[in-house]
Design a protein around this motif. Structure first.
Motif, mmCIF file in Angstrom:
data_model
loop_
_atom_site.group_PDB
_atom_site.id
_atom_site.type_symbol
_atom_site.label_atom_id
_atom_site.label_comp_id
_atom_site.label_asym_id
_atom_site.label_seq_id
_atom_site.Cartn_x
_atom_site.Cartn_y
_atom_site.Cartn_z
ATOM 1 N N SER A 44 0.826 -1.205 0.000
ATOM 2 C CA SER A 44 0.000 0.000 0.000
ATOM 3 C C SER A 44 0.860 1.255 0.000
ATOM 4 C CB SER A 44 -0.917 -0.011 1.225
ATOM 5 O OG SER A 44 -1.721 1.156 1.262
ATOM 6 N N TYR A 45 1.911 1.275 0.841
ATOM 7 C CA TYR A 45 2.809 2.431 0.878
ATOM 8 C C TYR A 45 3.515 2.612 -0.459
ATOM 9 C CZ TYR A 45 2.336 2.991 5.966
ATOM 10 O OH TYR A 45 1.860 3.230 7.217
ATOM 11 N N SER A 47 2.388 1.815 -3.376
ATOM 12 C CA SER A 47 1.400 2.349 -4.304
ATOM 13 C C SER A 47 1.173 3.839 -4.053
ATOM 14 C CB SER A 47 0.086 1.583 -4.157
ATOM 15 O OG SER A 47 -0.933 2.146 -4.952
ATOM 16 N N ASP A 48 1.085 4.223 -2.770
ATOM 17 C CA ASP A 48 0.879 5.628 -2.420
ATOM 18 C C ASP A 48 2.057 6.484 -2.894
ATOM 19 O OD1 ASP A 48 -1.447 4.854 -1.135
ATOM 20 O OD2 ASP A 48 -0.491 4.671 0.820
ATOM 21 N N TRP A 49 3.260 5.949 -2.762
ATOM 22 C CA TRP A 49 4.442 6.692 -3.177
ATOM 23 C C TRP A 49 4.475 6.872 -4.688
ATOM 24 C CZ3 TRP A 49 7.460 10.054 -1.224
ATOM 25 C CH2 TRP A 49 8.686 10.381 -1.827
ATOM 26 N N THR A 50 4.019 5.868 -5.429
ATOM 27 C CA THR A 50 3.955 5.976 -6.889
ATOM 28 C C THR A 50 3.012 7.109 -7.294
ATOM 29 O OG1 THR A 50 4.421 3.617 -7.185
ATOM 30 C CG2 THR A 50 3.352 4.759 -9.016
ATOM 31 N N VAL A 51 1.877 7.218 -6.595
ATOM 32 C CA VAL A 51 0.929 8.300 -6.870
ATOM 33 C C VAL A 51 1.580 9.650 -6.569
ATOM 34 C CG1 VAL A 51 -1.299 9.308 -6.240
ATOM 35 C CG2 VAL A 51 -1.074 6.835 -6.403
ATOM 36 N N GLN A 89 -7.113 10.286 1.113
ATOM 37 C CA GLN A 89 -6.587 10.301 2.477
ATOM 38 C C GLN A 89 -5.551 9.202 2.684
ATOM 39 O OE1 GLN A 89 -9.409 11.011 5.621
ATOM 40 N NE2 GLN A 89 -8.362 9.614 7.022
ATOM 41 N N ARG A 90 -5.840 8.006 2.174
ATOM 42 C CA ARG A 90 -4.880 6.911 2.304
ATOM 43 C C ARG A 90 -3.585 7.230 1.579
ATOM 44 N NH1 ARG A 90 -6.242 2.766 -1.313
ATOM 45 N NH2 ARG A 90 -4.453 3.512 -2.477
ATOM 46 N N ASN A 91 -3.705 7.744 0.333
ATOM 47 C CA ASN A 91 -2.524 8.119 -0.447
ATOM 48 C C ASN A 91 -1.698 9.181 0.274
ATOM 49 O OD1 ASN A 91 -4.189 7.987 -3.701
ATOM 50 N ND2 ASN A 91 -3.207 6.361 -2.534
ATOM 51 N N MET A 92 -2.393 10.154 0.856
ATOM 52 C CA MET A 92 -1.717 11.266 1.514
ATOM 53 C C MET A 92 -0.928 10.797 2.727
ATOM 54 S SD MET A 92 -2.137 13.554 4.321
ATOM 55 C CE MET A 92 -3.900 13.573 4.681
ATOM 56 N N TYR A 93 -1.566 9.983 3.574
ATOM 57 C CA TYR A 93 -0.863 9.479 4.754
ATOM 58 C C TYR A 93 0.276 8.544 4.361
ATOM 59 C CZ TYR A 93 -4.310 11.479 7.946
ATOM 60 O OH TYR A 93 -5.086 12.350 8.667
ATOM 61 N N GLY A 94 0.059 7.731 3.346
ATOM 62 C CA GLY A 94 1.119 6.832 2.877
ATOM 63 C C GLY A 94 2.308 7.598 2.346
#
Length: 328
Positions: A44-45, A47-51, A89-94
């Motif tokens: 998940s992290y 993926s969030d970093w890729t975004v 929100q998930r992307n931002m926190y990740g």
């Protein structure tokens, strides 16, 4: 005389002791940095970093920007791209976690202001009647579970999927918990099944699933039929994956979700996912009169789980309703 060295705030200590204190300091630092994470969390992290990388590239700001403006801009960028508030929100926190791990001093106002912006976006979407994302997985009812189980064919794959459905529902399993079961983790007793989940989000647990009253939703019956037909190795996987109806090795968490969704689709149910079994056990148990603690222990929820409170509220809002008995 023992050689002396400076340690700490100018204090003289024996060199041998200084080495020991230095080693202890290293261990303390390792303890501060120690944060075990599951494979799902790591994915998940990533993926969030890729975004986040896409975002900074498109808007033209430094990759390691941890300022309030960078986070607020991220929310606006994702919102314009059609992402759901929960996803943003998930992307931002990740992304914030990944930035800190890269040594970036993330300004504390960044995530705070971004969260307020996400709340504003959610309110605007609600006012406009726009729904983004697939929303929460619906809780599977006992009637639906029975329909899905009964519709499955008595093939090897069908027997596996019936066991996935009934064992998964009975223990309120997370997909990863089912996927990581070994055959010997499922113990058959006179009263039902004892399922030993060796690790999970809240640690190891061993929920008991009583013998079912209905042949299609009895986890013990379904497990015995699957285990016998598949000739499971006690030290091997509890659930296997198939390739053109041939068993190929342990199933994945994604495979568990696909099995549940396919069984639901076969009987015309929409939106059902692997998580629907977990939500379904919580609501069905509450409707049967079980208390919060009993349900939390069965499903491995944390004592103050917001998710479990939400499941139970769905039931409780009708059981103790302010409009009941007032003459409406």
């Amino acid at each position: 005389m023992t050689e002396l060295e400076l340690y700490g705030g100018g204090e003289l200590v024996p060199s041998e002791d200084a080495a020991r204190w230095a080693r202890l300091a290293e261990l303390d630092q390792a303890a501060d940095e120690f944060e075990p994470r599951s494979e799902n969390t790591l994915r998940s992290y990533a993926s969030d970093w890729t975004v986040w990388e896409r975002y900074v590239a498109e808007v033209g700001i430094p990759l390691e920007a941890g300022t309030p403006g960078a986070f607020l801009g991220f929310v606006i960028w994702r919102g314009k791209g059609g992402a759901a508030p929960a996803t943003i929100q998930r992307n931002m926190y990740g992304a914030a976690v990944c930035l800190r791990e890269r040594g970036v001093a993330v300004h504390p106002d960044g995530p705070k202001k971004a969260k307020k912006a996400i709340d504003v976006l959610a309110r605007m979407l609600a006012e406009e009647g726009e729904q983004r994302g697939r929303g929460k997985a619906p809780a599977l009812t006992m009637m639906q579970l029975r329909m899905m189980s009964k519709a499955l064919p008595d093939t090897l794959k069908g027997l596996r999927d019936r066991a996935i459905l009934t064992v998964g529902f009975g223990m309120a399993a997370r997909r990863s918990e089912l996927a990581n079961l070994l055959a010997r983790d499922v113990v058959v007793t006179e009263k039902g099944l004892l399922v030993h989940s060796r690790y999970g989000k809240t640690g190891a647990r061993s929920p008991a699933i009583k013998k079912g009253e209905n042949e299609w939703t009895c986890a013990q019956r379904a497990w015995l039929a699957w285990a016998a037909a598949a000739d499971l190795d006690p030290d091997g996987p509890g659930f296997m994956r198939f390739n053109r109806h041939k068993m190929m090795g342990p199933i994945s968490g994604q495979g568990i979700g696909i099995a549940v969704a396919d069984a639901a689709e076969a009987v015309g149910l929409v939106g059902v996912t692997g998580h629907s079994m977990r939500a379904g056990l919580a609501t069905a148990a509450r409707e049967a009169g079980h208390d919060y603690k009993t349900i939390a222990v069965q499903g491995g929820w944390a004592p103050n789980s917001a998710a479990l409170h939400e499941y139970l509220r769905i039931v409780d809002q009708w059981a103790d309703n302010a409009t009941a008995g007032i003459g409406m």
